[in-house]
Design a protein around this motif. Structure first.
Motif, PDB file in Angstrom:
ATOM      1  N   LEU A 173       0.810  -1.220   0.000  1.00  0.00           N
ATOM      2  CA  LEU A 173       0.000   0.000   0.000  1.00  0.00           C
ATOM      3  C   LEU A 173       0.843   1.269   0.000  1.00  0.00           C
ATOM      4  O   LEU A 173       1.895   1.349   0.637  1.00  0.00           O
ATOM      5  CB  LEU A 173      -0.920   0.028   1.219  1.00  0.00           C
ATOM      6  CG  LEU A 173      -1.962  -1.076   1.348  1.00  0.00           C
ATOM      7  CD1 LEU A 173      -2.861  -0.804   2.545  1.00  0.00           C
ATOM      8  CD2 LEU A 173      -2.777  -1.207   0.080  1.00  0.00           C
ATOM      9  N   ASP A 174       0.328   2.273  -0.712  1.00  0.00           N
ATOM     10  CA  ASP A 174       0.869   3.631  -0.667  1.00  0.00           C
ATOM     11  C   ASP A 174      -0.063   4.569   0.089  1.00  0.00           C
ATOM     12  O   ASP A 174       0.389   5.536   0.702  1.00  0.00           O
ATOM     13  CB  ASP A 174       1.072   4.162  -2.092  1.00  0.00           C
ATOM     14  CG  ASP A 174       2.053   3.325  -2.890  1.00  0.00           C
ATOM     15  OD1 ASP A 174       3.239   3.337  -2.554  1.00  0.00           O
ATOM     16  OD2 ASP A 174       1.598   2.637  -3.836  1.00  0.00           O
ATOM     17  N   ILE A 175      -1.378   4.304   0.004  1.00  0.00           N
ATOM     18  CA  ILE A 175      -2.388   5.155   0.635  1.00  0.00           C
ATOM     19  C   ILE A 175      -3.388   4.258   1.356  1.00  0.00           C
ATOM     20  O   ILE A 175      -3.898   3.294   0.782  1.00  0.00           O
ATOM     21  CB  ILE A 175      -3.127   6.022  -0.402  1.00  0.00           C
ATOM     22  CG1 ILE A 175      -2.152   6.938  -1.148  1.00  0.00           C
ATOM     23  CG2 ILE A 175      -4.231   6.851   0.252  1.00  0.00           C
ATOM     24  CD1 ILE A 175      -2.775   7.661  -2.327  1.00  0.00           C
ATOM     25  N   LEU A 176      -3.674   4.584   2.610  1.00  0.00           N
ATOM     26  CA  LEU A 176      -4.653   3.849   3.395  1.00  0.00           C
ATOM     27  C   LEU A 176      -5.678   4.840   3.941  1.00  0.00           C
ATOM     28  O   LEU A 176      -5.318   5.831   4.587  1.00  0.00           O
ATOM     29  CB  LEU A 176      -3.968   3.118   4.558  1.00  0.00           C
ATOM     30  CG  LEU A 176      -4.860   2.401   5.575  1.00  0.00           C
ATOM     31  CD1 LEU A 176      -5.660   1.283   4.909  1.00  0.00           C
ATOM     32  CD2 LEU A 176      -4.015   1.844   6.725  1.00  0.00           C
ATOM     33  N   GLY A 199       4.373   1.172   7.432  1.00  0.00           N
ATOM     34  CA  GLY A 199       4.890   1.019   6.077  1.00  0.00           C
ATOM     35  C   GLY A 199       4.061   1.628   4.980  1.00  0.00           C
ATOM     36  O   GLY A 199       4.299   1.366   3.804  1.00  0.00           O
ATOM     37  N   VAL A 200       3.064   2.448   5.328  1.00  0.00           N
ATOM     38  CA  VAL A 200       2.201   3.085   4.330  1.00  0.00           C
ATOM     39  C   VAL A 200       2.516   4.577   4.307  1.00  0.00           C
ATOM     40  O   VAL A 200       2.486   5.239   5.346  1.00  0.00           O
ATOM     41  CB  VAL A 200       0.706   2.863   4.657  1.00  0.00           C
ATOM     42  CG1 VAL A 200      -0.175   3.491   3.579  1.00  0.00           C
ATOM     43  CG2 VAL A 200       0.408   1.376   4.783  1.00  0.00           C
ATOM     44  N   TYR A 215      -1.882  11.673   8.052  1.00  0.00           N
ATOM     45  CA  TYR A 215      -0.514  11.307   8.388  1.00  0.00           C
ATOM     46  C   TYR A 215       0.242  11.046   7.084  1.00  0.00           C
ATOM     47  O   TYR A 215      -0.277  10.347   6.203  1.00  0.00           O
ATOM     48  CB  TYR A 215      -0.464  10.026   9.232  1.00  0.00           C
ATOM     49  CG  TYR A 215      -1.278  10.050  10.497  1.00  0.00           C
ATOM     50  CD1 TYR A 215      -0.701  10.370  11.723  1.00  0.00           C
ATOM     51  CD2 TYR A 215      -2.635   9.710  10.480  1.00  0.00           C
ATOM     52  CE1 TYR A 215      -1.446  10.370  12.895  1.00  0.00           C
ATOM     53  CE2 TYR A 215      -3.384   9.709  11.647  1.00  0.00           C
ATOM     54  CZ  TYR A 215      -2.786  10.033  12.848  1.00  0.00           C
ATOM     55  OH  TYR A 215      -3.530  10.025  13.999  1.00  0.00           O
ATOM     56  N   ASP A 216       1.463  11.569   6.963  1.00  0.00           N
ATOM     57  CA  ASP A 216       2.195  11.380   5.722  1.00  0.00           C
ATOM     58  C   ASP A 216       3.700  11.266   6.003  1.00  0.00           C
ATOM     59  O   ASP A 216       4.234  11.955   6.881  1.00  0.00           O
ATOM     60  CB  ASP A 216       1.937  12.542   4.769  1.00  0.00           C
ATOM     61  CG  ASP A 216       2.370  12.230   3.348  1.00  0.00           C
ATOM     62  OD1 ASP A 216       1.629  11.532   2.637  1.00  0.00           O
ATOM     63  OD2 ASP A 216       3.475  12.670   2.955  1.00  0.00           O
ATOM     64  N   ARG A 217       4.361  10.407   5.246  1.00  0.00           N
ATOM     65  CA  ARG A 217       5.800  10.209   5.416  1.00  0.00           C
ATOM     66  C   ARG A 217       6.577  11.504   5.208  1.00  0.00           C
ATOM     67  O   ARG A 217       7.616  11.731   5.837  1.00  0.00           O
ATOM     68  CB  ARG A 217       6.291   9.138   4.432  1.00  0.00           C
ATOM     69  CG  ARG A 217       7.745   8.725   4.619  1.00  0.00           C
ATOM     70  CD  ARG A 217       8.144   7.631   3.649  1.00  0.00           C
ATOM     71  NE  ARG A 217       7.371   6.423   3.864  1.00  0.00           N
ATOM     72  CZ  ARG A 217       7.656   5.505   4.775  1.00  0.00           C
ATOM     73  NH1 ARG A 217       8.697   5.675   5.571  1.00  0.00           N
ATOM     74  NH2 ARG A 217       6.917   4.426   4.902  1.00  0.00           N
TER      75      ARG A 217
END
Length: 291
Positions: A173-176, A199-200, A215-217
């Motif tokens: 996943l990239d987006i949850l 890990g997303v 929330y974002d990396r």
């Protein structure tokens, strides 16, 4: 760019009730309506009405051509939708005067989508396209792995919540996107909060009338809150689906996540002022003009 949505297609049956039934209670309904629904169809319609190019991967039964036609009318590419012998999925929705609901879903053809159909559809995808999934179909893990290998941005709406289903797709996943109840269930099952261990890259937790948290990396997974728009809700069914479709359409069009969230909040707020699901999702002009 294209949003490829492996998603459910349902016939929604709405029953208006004075109050939602308690266990063992029988209530009478004074109204009944049928409309297009299913989390997948809702999200496809929302993304298409938000000006994205959407291709829907799914299945209906012999009784489902009307749903395919309706999706086409709303601007969704329906060529990857298969017609099977299994009946089309349907939902029974009890809706009270305050807009709250109880929902029972029969998956039907939604749970019999073949890997061949998914692979054939995704063979036309290009790197950078978005693959969207929910938990009302089968083969999400296969689709997520395939999409990731093809260089697609894989997005997942974890509803209805299943810990096993989430675990299977999580590595890809990239987006949850999930609501606060589903987030609590995910933490309980995995012990993981939005962050590096999950890990997303992007996680959005929706909270209904309390807005959402992003929330974002890129910002170290610091929680950023967004307020909802106060409205007099008449039907909350499909509000989360509208949010997800609009958010991903914004990302697909190159909007910053915060801007896409703002538009998605506005679209879902407008949507809950109407009764129905996919058939009443507003288009982008309505959302931008609404104040």
């Amino acid at each position: 760019m294209t949003i490829w949505n492996l998603g459910s297609i349902n016939s929604d049956h709405f029953y208006g009730v004075d109050h939602l039934p308690e266990p063992g209670e029988t209530v009478l309904s004074e109204t009944m309506e049928r409309g297009l629904g299913g989390k997948g169809a809702n999200m496809s319609v929302a993304a298409a009405r938000a000006a994205a190019h959407v291709s829907h991967i799914g299945a209906v039964g012999p009784d489902g051509q009307w749903a395919v036609d309706r999706l086409t009318e709303y601007g969704v590419d329906t060529r990857p939708i298969a017609q099977l012998d299994t009946p089309t999925g349907h939902a029974v929705i009890a809706l009270d005067a305050a807009g709250e609901n109880h929902i029972i879903v029969f998956p039907g053809a939604n749970r019999e989508i073949s890997r061949d159909a998914i692979g054939l559809a995704l063979s036309e995808a290009a790197p950078g396209d978005i693959l969207l999934m929910q938990n009302e179909t089968n083969e999400q893990a296969y689709a997520a792995e395939t999409g990731s290998k093809l260089g697609l941005k894989v997005a997942y709406a974890a509803a209805p919540f299943s810990a096993q289903a989430v675990r299977q797709v999580l590595p890809h996943l990239d987006i949850l996107v999930l609501n606060h109840i589903e987030m609590a269930q995910l933490v309980e099952e995995t012990g993981l909060l939005p962050g590096p261990k999950l890990g997303v890259d992007t996680v959005i937790v929706t909270k209904g009338a309390a807005g959402c948290v992003f929330y974002d990396r890129s910002n170290g997974f610091d929680a950023i809150g967004f307020d909802a728009i106060p409205v007099d809700a008449v039907d909350t069914t499909g509000a989360g689906d509208t949010f997800t479709g609009y958010f991903l359409a914004g990302i697909d069009r190159g909007m910053a996540p915060e801007e896409a969230i703002g538009t998605a909040i506005k679209a879902s707020a407008l949507m809950v002022t109407r009764r129905g699901t996919a058939d009443v999702i507003p288009d982008l002009k309505e959302v931008l003009d609404w104040s």
